[in-house]
Design a protein around this motif. Sequence first.
Motif: not given
Lengths: 422, 283
Positions: A284-288
Motif C-alpha cells: 500500500q503505497m498511496i492514500y497514506n
Amino acid sequence: MTVDAGTAPSGPILAADGTPLKVSLRKAQRVRKLRAFALVLPLLAFVLITFILPIVDMLFRSVDNPVVARNLPITLNVLKEWDGTGTPDETAYAAIAKELVEARENKEMGKVATRLNFETSGMRSLIGKSVRKIRRLKEGPYKEALIKIDKRWANTEIWSTIKRIGAPYTHVQYLAALDMKTQPDGSVGMQPEDRQIYGQIFMRTLWISLLVTGFCLLLAYPVSYLLATLPLRYSNLLMVMVLLPFWTSLLVRTTSWIVLLQRNGVVNDLLVWVGIVGEDGRIQMIYNQTGTLVAMTQILLPFMILPLYSVMKTISPSYMRAARSLGAKPATAFVRVYMPQTAAGVGAGCLLVFILSIGYYITPALVGGQSGTMISNFIAYHMKSSLNWSLAAALGTILLAAVLVLYWLYNKIVGIDNMKLG
Amino acid sequence: MALPPYVGPAGRAWHYSFLIFCGLVFLFLIAPILVIIPLSFNAEPYFTFTEGMLAFESDAYSTRWYADIVNNPQWVFSAGNSVIVAVFATLIATVLGTVAALGLSQAHLPYKPAVMGLLISPMIVPLIISAAGMFFFYSKIGLAQTMPGLILAHAVLGTPFVVITVTATLVGFDHSLTRASENLGAGPTRTFFKIQMPLILPGVVSGGLFAFITSFDEVVVVFFLAGFEQRTIPRQMWAGIREQISPTILAVATILVCISIALLTTVELLRRRSERLRGMSPG
C-alpha cells in the motif's frame, strides 16, 4: 542662459530656464518618481483589492464574533455586573429568556446555539429545549423556571461561557487552533488529550515539509551538479526533463502517481512480476503518508533544481582544480571548496520548497489518505464541511504567519528580485 | 563529462554510480508524466498495462476515452470555461503586470522592496488561504460563483509571474535607447511601442504564458469560488479522481501534457530569442 567660457559662474549654477540647477534637478527627479509610481499603481491597486483585502478580511473573521453579541445584547449587558461566581441574578435569566425567544422568531437561534456549542458541547440541545418551554411562560421568576427546565442553567460554567463568547472580538478560535481552551475558572489550559488535534497536525505538516525539502535536496544536488558541469547542448536537453514537470498540471502529476502507486498500479505490477513481492503482498503505497511524500517530492523537485543549477552554473571549475593541485582528495575538495560556494542556492531552494510544501493542499487531499493530510486539508474541511469558518480563518492565519516569516527570510537571503522562473 | 585518464577504478565506479543516480532522478521526474500517455489508449477500463498492451496487440489499444471526452457535454462545457477564464485572466495579468514591471525597473521608484513584496505575494501565500479569503470576500460583494469573480481571482494569481519575467527582461535593458528615442522627438507612448515593446516582448509573452498555465491548471480557487456553472477542466478532473475514477481522466491528462509541452517549447524559444536580442550569449 549660457555661461561664457572663461568667466566663472557667480552664485548657484542655473538651468536653462533660469531656476537653480539643484531645484530643477529635484523637480525632474520628482516627476520621474511620480511617473514610475503611476506605472506601478494600477497593479498595486488591483492586487490590494482582489487579493490583499480578501486576506485581511479573513484575518478579521478569525477574531470577529458577532453572533452572540448581536442576539443577546441585554443579557450580556446584565452579565457585565456579574462577578463570575455562583449564578447571576433574576435579571440575567429574564433577559436571556426574552432574547432567546426573540432570536427564535428572527431565525437566529440556531446560529447562537451553534456558536455556543462550538465552545461547550451540549449547549445546542440545552438552548433548543429551553426555548421551546419558556415560550409558554408568560411571567417570571425566570430563574427558577429555567433551572426547572434544565438543571444546567444553575451551572456557573454555562454563564461564564455565554459571557465569554458574547465579546464581539475574541481569541477563542486561536486557542482552539492551538488545542487550548478557556477553563471554567477563566484560565487558559490545554484541551483534554483526546480532543487535541491541531498541534499534531501542525507538527505533521512541518515534519512532512521538512522531509520533502530534505528529499528534494538529496535528489536535486547531484542532478544540478551534472546539469551545471555538462556541455550546454546536453544540459539543455536534460533541462527539458526538469522543466516539463514544472509546466505540467499538478493534477496530472498527482493522477499519474495514483496510477503508478495504487495496489493494482504499475509499480506494484512490476514488483510482482520481478518477484520481490507476492500477488497478495502488494504494498500500500498511496492514500497514506508515503504517497504524499513521494508525490510532493516529485512535484517540488524542479523548484530545488532550478535555483541550485543557477548558482552552480556560476562556480568556476578552477577552484576545484586549484584544490586538487594543492593536494586535496576529490571528496575533500568537493566538500571544502565546492559545497560552501553552493550555500546560497541550497538556502534558496530549501526555503522555496519548504514554503510551497507547508501550504500544500491538492496532493495531500488526493493521495494523502488519513496519515498524509496536512493543515491545509483541515482548513478546507472547516471551510467546506463543518462550516466553522472562524476556526478555518484562525488556522489559515497561523499558517499564513509561518509562510510570511519564511518569505521574509527568503527575501533576506535571496531577494525577491532574484527570483527566476524557467 | 569524460573522465580524465588518471582516474582510478574507485573513482570510475564512483563516477558511474553518480551518473546512474542522476539517471534515476530524471526517470523519477519524467516517468510519471510519460506513463499516463500509453495508458490513456487502454482499451480496457483499467489503470494499468494489460497483457495485450505489453504484447503490442493492436486491439488492446483504443481511442475510446478520447471519444468519451468529446461526447461528454460536461467535459466540453468545462473546457470552454477553462479557456474563457484563462484567456481573460491572462489578458488582465499581462497588461497590468507589464506596466507595473516598467515602473519597477526604474531606479526612482520609492519603497521598491515593499511594493515588490506586495506584488509577488499572490504567488507566495498558500493557495488554500488565498482561496478561503477570496471566498469570504467575493461572496460579500456578489462575485462568488460568477465568471468575472473567477477571472479576477485567476488574474491576480497570474500577475506575479508576469512581473517577474518582464522585470528579468528589463534588467539588461539599455536605457540609452529610450533616451535616444526621446531625444529624437518621440513621445513616451511612441517610445514604448516602437523601442521598448519589441525588446521586452519575449518576456511579456513568457509571462503571459505562465499566467495562462497558472489559470488553466488552477483548481483550489475554483473549488471554493466557482459554482457548477463555472466548472473548469481541473475541477472536473478533481471530481473525477475523487468520485468515479475512469481512464477518461488519463486521456484528459494526456491532452494537458501536450499543451504543457507546446507552452514549454514556446517559452524556451522565446527565452533564447530574448537573450540573443539583448546581446547575451545563446543558451
